[in-house]
Design a protein around this motif. Sequence first.
Motif, PDB file in Angstrom:
ATOM      1  N   ARG A   1       2.096  10.586  -2.963  1.00 28.51           N
ATOM      2  CA  ARG A   1       1.784   9.435  -3.810  1.00 28.51           C
ATOM      3  C   ARG A   1       1.726   8.157  -2.983  1.00 28.51           C
ATOM      4  NH1 ARG A   1       2.594  10.987  -9.268  1.00 28.51           N
ATOM      5  NH2 ARG A   1       2.744   8.861 -10.017  1.00 28.51           N
TER       6      ARG A   1
ATOM      7  N   ARG B   1      -1.611   8.225  -1.277  1.00 31.09           N
ATOM      8  CA  ARG B   1      -2.791   8.209  -2.147  1.00 31.09           C
ATOM      9  C   ARG B   1      -3.177   6.791  -2.567  1.00 31.09           C
ATOM     10  NH1 ARG B   1      -7.586   9.838  -2.998  1.00 31.09           N
ATOM     11  NH2 ARG B   1      -8.168  10.529  -5.082  1.00 31.09           N
ATOM     12  N   ILE B   2      -2.194   5.906  -2.643  1.00 30.68           N
ATOM     13  CA  ILE B   2      -2.495   4.544  -3.108  1.00 30.68           C
ATOM     14  C   ILE B   2      -3.097   3.673  -2.011  1.00 30.68           C
ATOM     15  CG2 ILE B   2      -0.748   4.589  -4.923  1.00 30.68           C
ATOM     16  CD1 ILE B   2       1.098   3.022  -3.120  1.00 30.68           C
ATOM     17  N   LEU B   3      -3.194   4.217  -0.801  1.00 32.36           N
ATOM     18  CA  LEU B   3      -3.793   3.434   0.295  1.00 32.36           C
ATOM     19  C   LEU B   3      -5.317   3.371   0.108  1.00 32.36           C
ATOM     20  CD1 LEU B   3      -1.751   4.895   3.279  1.00 32.36           C
ATOM     21  CD2 LEU B   3      -1.465   2.665   2.193  1.00 32.36           C
ATOM     22  N   PRO B   4      -5.933   2.305   0.591  1.00 35.24           N
ATOM     23  CA  PRO B   4      -7.386   2.173   0.396  1.00 35.24           C
ATOM     24  C   PRO B   4      -8.185   3.084   1.330  1.00 35.24           C
ATOM     25  CG  PRO B   4      -6.554   0.300   1.613  1.00 35.24           C
ATOM     26  CD  PRO B   4      -5.365   1.128   1.271  1.00 35.24           C
ATOM     27  N   LEU B   5      -8.094   4.376   1.093  1.00 34.88           N
ATOM     28  CA  LEU B   5      -8.845   5.367   1.876  1.00 34.88           C
ATOM     29  C   LEU B   5      -9.676   6.185   0.906  1.00 34.88           C
ATOM     30  CD1 LEU B   5      -5.987   6.757   4.152  1.00 34.88           C
ATOM     31  CD2 LEU B   5      -7.927   5.417   4.943  1.00 34.88           C
ATOM     32  N   SER B   6     -10.890   6.529   1.312  1.00 33.11           N
ATOM     33  CA  SER B   6     -11.688   7.400   0.451  1.00 33.11           C
ATOM     34  C   SER B   6     -11.040   8.792   0.468  1.00 33.11           C
ATOM     35  CB  SER B   6     -13.115   7.486   0.960  1.00 33.11           C
ATOM     36  OG  SER B   6     -13.121   8.110   2.214  1.00 33.11           O
TER      37      SER B   6
ATOM     38  N   LEU C   1      -7.450  16.859  -4.222  1.00 29.63           N
ATOM     39  CA  LEU C   1      -6.935  15.492  -4.112  1.00 29.63           C
ATOM     40  C   LEU C   1      -7.473  14.616  -5.234  1.00 29.63           C
ATOM     41  CD1 LEU C   1      -7.173  14.902  -0.255  1.00 29.63           C
ATOM     42  CD2 LEU C   1      -5.083  14.970  -1.592  1.00 29.63           C
ATOM     43  N   ARG C   2      -8.712  14.896  -5.623  1.00 33.08           N
ATOM     44  CA  ARG C   2      -9.331  14.091  -6.687  1.00 33.08           C
ATOM     45  C   ARG C   2      -8.852  14.528  -8.072  1.00 33.08           C
ATOM     46  NH1 ARG C   2     -14.984  14.107  -4.087  1.00 33.08           N
ATOM     47  NH2 ARG C   2     -15.000  12.123  -2.983  1.00 33.08           N
TER      48      ARG C   2
ATOM     49  N   TYR D   1       0.345  15.782  -6.556  1.00 26.67           N
ATOM     50  CA  TYR D   1       1.175  14.565  -6.535  1.00 26.67           C
ATOM     51  C   TYR D   1       2.518  14.772  -7.207  1.00 26.67           C
ATOM     52  CZ  TYR D   1      -3.446  13.079  -5.349  1.00 26.67           C
ATOM     53  OH  TYR D   1      -4.658  12.981  -4.725  1.00 26.67           O
TER      54      TYR D   1
ATOM     55  N   ASP E   1      -1.422   7.154 -13.234  1.00 24.24           N
ATOM     56  CA  ASP E   1      -1.868   8.097 -12.190  1.00 24.24           C
ATOM     57  C   ASP E   1      -3.394   8.192 -12.139  1.00 24.24           C
ATOM     58  OD1 ASP E   1       0.692   8.596 -11.479  1.00 24.24           O
ATOM     59  OD2 ASP E   1       0.743  10.696 -12.090  1.00 24.24           O
TER      60      ASP E   1
ATOM     61  N   PHE F   1      -5.095   5.465 -10.099  1.00 26.25           N
ATOM     62  CA  PHE F   1      -5.048   5.582  -8.637  1.00 26.25           C
ATOM     63  C   PHE F   1      -5.556   6.929  -8.125  1.00 26.25           C
ATOM     64  CE2 PHE F   1      -2.419   1.977  -9.451  1.00 26.25           C
ATOM     65  CZ  PHE F   1      -2.742   1.129  -8.401  1.00 26.25           C
ATOM     66  N   GLY F   2      -6.235   7.662  -8.973  1.00 22.20           N
ATOM     67  CA  GLY F   2      -6.867   8.901  -8.505  1.00 22.20           C
ATOM     68  C   GLY F   2      -5.903  10.047  -8.297  1.00 22.20           C
ATOM     69  N   MET F   3      -4.728   9.983  -8.937  1.00 26.70           N
ATOM     70  CA  MET F   3      -3.803  11.114  -8.825  1.00 26.70           C
ATOM     71  C   MET F   3      -4.060  12.029 -10.010  1.00 26.70           C
ATOM     72  SD  MET F   3      -0.396   9.287  -7.360  1.00 26.70           S
ATOM     73  CE  MET F   3      -0.517   7.533  -7.509  1.00 26.70           C
TER      74      MET F   3
ATOM     75  N   GLU G   1     -13.554   4.029  -5.003  1.00 27.27           N
ATOM     76  CA  GLU G   1     -12.101   4.152  -4.942  1.00 27.27           C
ATOM     77  C   GLU G   1     -11.470   3.272  -3.862  1.00 27.27           C
ATOM     78  OE1 GLU G   1     -10.437   7.901  -3.695  1.00 27.27           O
ATOM     79  OE2 GLU G   1     -12.332   8.582  -2.901  1.00 27.27           O
ATOM     80  N   VAL G   2     -12.165   3.087  -2.754  1.00 27.33           N
ATOM     81  CA  VAL G   2     -11.591   2.265  -1.677  1.00 27.33           C
ATOM     82  C   VAL G   2     -11.506   0.805  -2.132  1.00 27.33           C
ATOM     83  CG1 VAL G   2     -11.885   1.503   0.710  1.00 27.33           C
ATOM     84  CG2 VAL G   2     -12.442   3.843   0.082  1.00 27.33           C
TER      85      VAL G   2
ATOM     86  N   LYS H   1      -8.787   0.315  -4.659  1.00 28.39           N
ATOM     87  CA  LYS H   1      -7.436   0.315  -4.098  1.00 28.39           C
ATOM     88  C   LYS H   1      -7.194  -0.872  -3.175  1.00 28.39           C
ATOM     89  CE  LYS H   1      -6.829   5.260  -4.481  1.00 28.39           C
ATOM     90  NZ  LYS H   1      -6.916   6.522  -3.764  1.00 28.39           N
ATOM     91  N   GLN H   2      -8.283  -1.501  -2.750  1.00 25.04           N
ATOM     92  CA  GLN H   2      -8.112  -2.705  -1.930  1.00 25.04           C
ATOM     93  C   GLN H   2      -7.683  -3.901  -2.779  1.00 25.04           C
ATOM     94  OE1 GLN H   2     -11.820  -2.754   0.137  1.00 25.04           O
ATOM     95  NE2 GLN H   2     -10.926  -1.984   2.039  1.00 25.04           N
TER      96      GLN H   2
ATOM     97  N   TYR I   1       0.442  -0.427  -6.246  1.00 24.65           N
ATOM     98  CA  TYR I   1       1.142   0.459  -7.184  1.00 24.65           C
ATOM     99  C   TYR I   1       2.606   0.575  -6.792  1.00 24.65           C
ATOM    100  CZ  TYR I   1       2.633   5.028  -9.055  1.00 24.65           C
ATOM    101  OH  TYR I   1       3.316   6.051  -9.658  1.00 24.65           O
TER     102      TYR I   1
ATOM    103  N   ASN J   1       2.025   0.537   6.370  1.00 25.56           N
ATOM    104  CA  ASN J   1       1.262  -0.002   5.239  1.00 25.56           C
ATOM    105  C   ASN J   1       0.489  -1.253   5.628  1.00 25.56           C
ATOM    106  OD1 ASN J   1       1.759   1.289   2.363  1.00 25.56           O
ATOM    107  ND2 ASN J   1       3.543   1.652   3.646  1.00 25.56           N
ATOM    108  N   ARG J   2       1.095  -2.034   6.509  1.00 26.96           N
ATOM    109  CA  ARG J   2       0.465  -3.278   6.959  1.00 26.96           C
ATOM    110  C   ARG J   2      -0.900  -3.015   7.598  1.00 26.96           C
ATOM    111  NH1 ARG J   2       0.670  -5.920  11.572  1.00 26.96           N
ATOM    112  NH2 ARG J   2       0.799  -8.195  11.555  1.00 26.96           N
TER     113      ARG J   2
ATOM    114  N   PHE K   1      -3.134  -1.061   6.726  1.00 20.36           N
ATOM    115  CA  PHE K   1      -4.197  -0.833   5.739  1.00 20.36           C
ATOM    116  C   PHE K   1      -4.499  -2.079   4.921  1.00 20.36           C
ATOM    117  CE2 PHE K   1      -2.404   3.327   6.570  1.00 20.36           C
ATOM    118  CZ  PHE K   1      -3.529   4.120   6.692  1.00 20.36           C
ATOM    119  N   ARG K   2      -3.704  -3.126   5.100  1.00 20.69           N
ATOM    120  CA  ARG K   2      -3.823  -4.304   4.233  1.00 20.69           C
ATOM    121  C   ARG K   2      -4.127  -5.550   5.053  1.00 20.69           C
ATOM    122  NH1 ARG K   2      -4.260  -1.407  -0.359  1.00 20.69           N
ATOM    123  NH2 ARG K   2      -2.432  -0.185  -0.817  1.00 20.69           N
TER     124      ARG K   2
END
Lengths: 480, 290
Positions: A338, A341-346, A456-457, A463, B49, B52-54, B73-74, B77-78, B82, B102-103, B105-106
């Motif tokens: 989890r 997953r919340i990171l901005p990655l495709s 994953l999708r 998760y 969930d 965020f695509g879970m 999705e990118v 999430k940008q 969450y 984490n830094r 990616f942001r």
Amino acid sequence: MKSLIYDFLHRWRWLFVISVLISLVSSIGGKPLIFAPAAIFALAIDAQRGVFRAVRPLPISQLDQAKAWWVVGVPLQTLLSVPALVLGVFLFQQIHPNAGPAGYGPAAKRVVEATPPMEKSAEAMSGTSASVPEGSIIPPPKAAGKKPPVLWFAAGVQAWVALGYAGFCFFLMQWERTRPAENLAEIVQHVIATSLSSISMLGVVFLFIYFPRSPDAMVTWHWAILVAAPVFVALSYFSAAELLRRRMLMTAVKTRPQAAAKPGVHSRGLTGIPLFVVTFIGRIAMVVSVTICVWIVTSQWISKGDAPGTKPDLGGEMRVWMLCTILGVFMVESIGMRALRILPLSTPKFALLLLLIPWTVAFSGAIFSAVILRAGDPALSVWWNLTAHSLVLCGWVTLAYAITMHMSKLARLFVLPMISTIPYSMFHFVVKYPMPIAAVGFLAGLGGFALLVRGLRKSSAFYRQRGFFGTTAGQPTAVR
Amino acid sequence: MNTIPALEVSALEKHYPSFGLGPLDLTVQAGSIYGLIGPNGAGKTTLIDQIFGMGSPDAGTIKVCGFDHARDEVEAKQCAAYVGPGLNFDAWGKIGRAIRFNRGFRPTWDDAYCARLMQDFGISVDERIGTLSFGERTKLSLLLALAWRPQLLVLDEPTTGIDAHSKKAFFAEMLNIVHDESRTVFISSHQIYDLERFADRVAVLHKGRLVVEGLTGELVERHLQAEWVAENIEAFAHVPGLTLQERDGPLCRGVIDTLTCPLNSLVQRGARDVRTQPLTLEDLFLALTQ
């Protein structure tokens, strides 16, 4: 105490049924075998799930609780398997009245029959049947270092070693990591205990399969293991209370005063994906070391006789492959899905990030088998063999990971080894036909990757909290 | 003022063998605090969930800051952060490493703000994540979500397990976010009292469906606790806007939504001795989800 034992038996009855059936079937087949890790493995899972802690408030004395865990962890598996071994051996003797274990003993005597000229000449060339008249009964050829075993001896050795092995693992459990190390001594202790546990847990299947089944095939180390068995059983019994006490320990205090946070103090060094890679390099190195240790223990020691000219068992490379698949998946399962997953990655990039770990482990296994052990097609260069091995291993580890991630229940612990036996069983084909099998591995990898991206999708199972593989799943490690 | 909704959920459906979420329509305007409340198993975490695509919805769409949560999705999430249960950072060892990871990616990560939050929450970079208590892990998750100043902050039970001081600091940050910087907070919580104080709008989710939704103050004002006496009880069985709670002989007790069920409509159906009293958000929640 009895209620704890019955409860354990009831919850894990399916596992014990399988293990007893393995013992029965293998004995009927003339090759007695105890599936030794079953009970201790179940106990380790229970410990991870916090069962020790959950039963602690019950009105059962601490000593009785410790004894109960010892009984289920150490002698239980042997006690359940021995009747199956005895019955199996008895049935084998009834079915084959003049036989020894499969492949050896009187049953392996053969009647020399008329053979086609080509076969006869080939046999003559090998010197095995020269001047033996047709129709006569000849004893089996005596392989170097192997003599006809005694079936009851084989069964006894299995039971004895299983008992010692369970005692060894139980004894080690008290030193294993249940909370983060707070000083160097604890770090060293955890590393040693975890490594030994990993080696014994993973290598044990091979240990029992390859352990000699006749007194003549035993070498010094085998006898040493037999002598050590009761020592470990005794040690485990006396360490049961300490194991329980350690499993109850919590991290009590912060080990150092909180430093005032300064702006930028955490902004130095690697970040993001490079940090991810670096963080796991150490763990991957440890997994590779464990794999090599298992290979050394099982291939270069356990299955090697001391007779001159005895070659090490060549199945070692296959075992490395199987372990790489299992451990590669095992490692990546411990990551918090989890949080990633919340990171901005495709989703495909996220899948690639996750696969970096099992692929690195798999590639290390391929280097080990193709470059270091030089297993492969001698007609090809080492680089082509390495490419073939890498494609097969990386492909199957991708598929194995994708399949097991779709399951969040404990069933995946049994599905994963089954999937991992595929590259294991493909090894000989890779040696003979590296490129076609590499193509199969590549396709498996593509399929696995697609399955992973889809999961994953779409799959919520990816998760969910994952028991056992996640290092602290179910077991609270710190309470303040 | 940003006119694009921070979160737009349309006809969302997600079905499991034992539970179904939706169809659900929900819009969270930018620059507000939106509270989602519901009993355990109502579908709050399932909804979050999906954002965020879970897991993917069976039907419907979700837009985060105008971006489709699946197709873009990118980008989605940008702009959204969450905080929720099951965020496990143990793999990074120490808090400092989790922050550094984490830094990376942001791009909008604010080091000074991060340091200030660490002081407010009482955690430090050298601490091992494995030794953190439940509340401290939540604080770490909050820090990682807040420090890059996301446009939309999605919080699933963020204050569970954290102490009163940290909760105060957290809500102060939340108010700063929406009032000073016109960003949005979507918060799912069981702390109804806190939501009543801080949330601009609230929605009650029950058994996968939105039972009521609106401005917090307006919702509380327009709902009343009512007691009345009636001989013909069946007349009140299926009245829109009336939730019957209790019947004791001719005495009835229920919650009325004065917008759809004015008091005089009760009298018209034969109610007498009608008495009313105001509700808190918690009372309203209990009445609607009993």
